[in-house]
Design a protein around this motif. Structure first.
Motif, mmCIF file in Angstrom:
data_model
loop_
_atom_site.group_PDB
_atom_site.id
_atom_site.type_symbol
_atom_site.label_atom_id
_atom_site.label_comp_id
_atom_site.label_asym_id
_atom_site.label_seq_id
_atom_site.Cartn_x
_atom_site.Cartn_y
_atom_site.Cartn_z
ATOM 1 N N THR A 203 0.803 -1.229 0.000
ATOM 2 C CA THR A 203 0.000 0.000 0.000
ATOM 3 C C THR A 203 0.832 1.274 0.000
ATOM 4 O O THR A 203 0.379 2.300 -0.494
ATOM 5 C CB THR A 203 -0.932 0.047 1.224
ATOM 6 O OG1 THR A 203 -0.141 -0.018 2.429
ATOM 7 C CG2 THR A 203 -1.933 -1.102 1.198
ATOM 8 N N SER A 204 2.056 1.221 0.522
ATOM 9 C CA SER A 204 2.828 2.464 0.617
ATOM 10 C C SER A 204 4.336 2.249 0.654
ATOM 11 O O SER A 204 5.080 3.216 0.765
ATOM 12 C CB SER A 204 2.417 3.239 1.878
ATOM 13 O OG SER A 204 2.677 2.468 3.049
ATOM 14 N N LEU B 45 3.342 7.162 -7.593
ATOM 15 C CA LEU B 45 2.995 6.534 -6.315
ATOM 16 C C LEU B 45 1.765 5.660 -6.489
ATOM 17 O O LEU B 45 0.702 5.887 -5.902
ATOM 18 C CB LEU B 45 2.773 7.608 -5.241
ATOM 19 C CG LEU B 45 3.983 8.493 -4.941
ATOM 20 C CD1 LEU B 45 3.635 9.540 -3.890
ATOM 21 C CD2 LEU B 45 5.175 7.654 -4.493
ATOM 22 N N TRP C 272 1.446 -0.458 -6.082
ATOM 23 C CA TRP C 272 2.166 -0.980 -4.916
ATOM 24 C C TRP C 272 2.167 -2.508 -4.884
ATOM 25 O O TRP C 272 1.174 -3.145 -5.205
ATOM 26 C CB TRP C 272 1.542 -0.451 -3.628
ATOM 27 C CG TRP C 272 1.436 1.040 -3.573
ATOM 28 C CD1 TRP C 272 0.324 1.797 -3.816
ATOM 29 C CD2 TRP C 272 2.484 1.959 -3.265
ATOM 30 N NE1 TRP C 272 0.604 3.130 -3.679
ATOM 31 C CE2 TRP C 272 1.922 3.271 -3.336
ATOM 32 C CE3 TRP C 272 3.838 1.816 -2.935
ATOM 33 C CZ2 TRP C 272 2.662 4.415 -3.098
ATOM 34 C CZ3 TRP C 272 4.571 2.963 -2.695
ATOM 35 C CH2 TRP C 272 3.994 4.244 -2.773
#
Length: 309
Positions: free
Chosen positions: A59-60, A190, A193
């Motif tokens: 997720t990040s 971004l 992921w």
């Protein structure tokens, strides 16, 4: 055996073990100051229960490398990977974020837990799209190897646990990439992921196969300061293929001759002081550290000259 260290010395671009306790990740070769920054992935136990690997949460977490757009021509990636069971497409690493507008490559885990290696020579101009035929079991370590010599018409290969699982002919060359390498997501974006673990990332500027890590390695000496060369009346020298020779030939590939010799009986390397004539047209001896293939028995094996004096 040809070790990873020996192949790195010959063809290495970068080698990341991810064994730092925290923070940036550093290339173990230390030749070009390659480093991964903005490391949001966490460290956990390495693939062989020794050292660390990177754990991505899906997720990040990611790593931003300071190189990657320079990866032209021949390439091999070898790494250890463990995936999570997520029902979406995730990017293990990439050098672009939009295949329709940028050149570059990515390796992604598809829905259904298979792998896909994409390469684009220009915007929306695929060199190849290579898929693994079977699923990876979540939460198990795999040894993955991706290899291509970067040329039109040659074969790109995917190996999993040293087995060739997929091969495809490239339609366009490796023209480099839009951005630097990102791990755990698409590059310069971004999103995409990935969730899982990565360890022991090796990058080479040579199209290798698992057999290059396992082939016989010969220590050959000559006497009276003679240069070690191979005789055109004894054998031929061949360029090291990027996959098992019989598989490549079955797919229509070509083994390129790098000398003017013809097929002859195998060289007898049991004679420690045997002297050989030169075979290459440019009359250049095979010096220390050079790799070549020779017939041993009924097969061709890779040999490395360790000593030549």
């Amino acid at each position: 055996m040809a070790t990873t260290e020996q192949l790195m010395a010959q063809y290495g671009v970068a080698w990341f073990g991810f064994d730092e306790s925290s923070g940036n990740v550093y290339d173990k070769l230390g030749l070009n100051n390659y480093v991964g920054i903005d490391v949001t992935a966490t460290r956990t136990t390495g693939w062989n229960d020794d050292g660390n690997s990177l754990l991505f949460n899906g997720t990040s977490n990611s790593v931003s490398m300071n190189f990657g757009s320079n990866l032209l021509g021949e390439l091999t990636f070898r790494f250890k990977i463990k995936i999570n069971q997520n029902n979406n497409t995730e990017y293990v690493f990439a050098t672009h974020n939009n295949a329709t507008t940028q050149k570059g490559f990515n390796l992604c885990k598809l829905t259904g837990d298979t792998l896909r290696w994409n390469f684009f020579s220009e915007a929306n101009q695929p060199s190849f799209v290579l898929n693994s035929p079977s699923k990876l079991t979540p939460h198990e370590w795999y040894d993955v190897m991706l290899s291509w010599d970067g040329r039109i018409g040659s074969f790109a290969s995917m190996y999993i646990n040293q087995e060739l699982v997929a091969i495809i002919r490239a339609e366009r060359p490796n023209n480099g990439s839009a951005y630097n390498l990102a791990i755990g997501r698409l590059s310069n974006a971004l999103n995409g992921w990935w969730g899982g673990q990565l360890d022991d990332l090796q990058i080479y500027n040579k199209a290798l196969s698992p057999s290059d890590f396992e082939q016989k390695r010969l220590v050959v000496n000559t006497i009276y300061n003679k240069n070690l060369v191979l005789s055109p009346t004894s054998a031929r020298v061949k360029e090291i293929p990027n996959t098992a020779e019989y598989m490549m030939l079955a797919q229509g590939g070509v083994v390129r001759e790098i000398d003017s010799a013809v097929d002859r009986p195998p060289i007898d390397f049991t004679k420690p002081t045997t002297e050989y004539e030169l075979v290459t047209n440019n009359r250049t001896p095979l010096g220390k550290g050079r790799m070549f293939t020779i017939p041993i028995g009924t097969d061709f094996k890779t040999a490395m000259i360790e000593d030549n004096y």
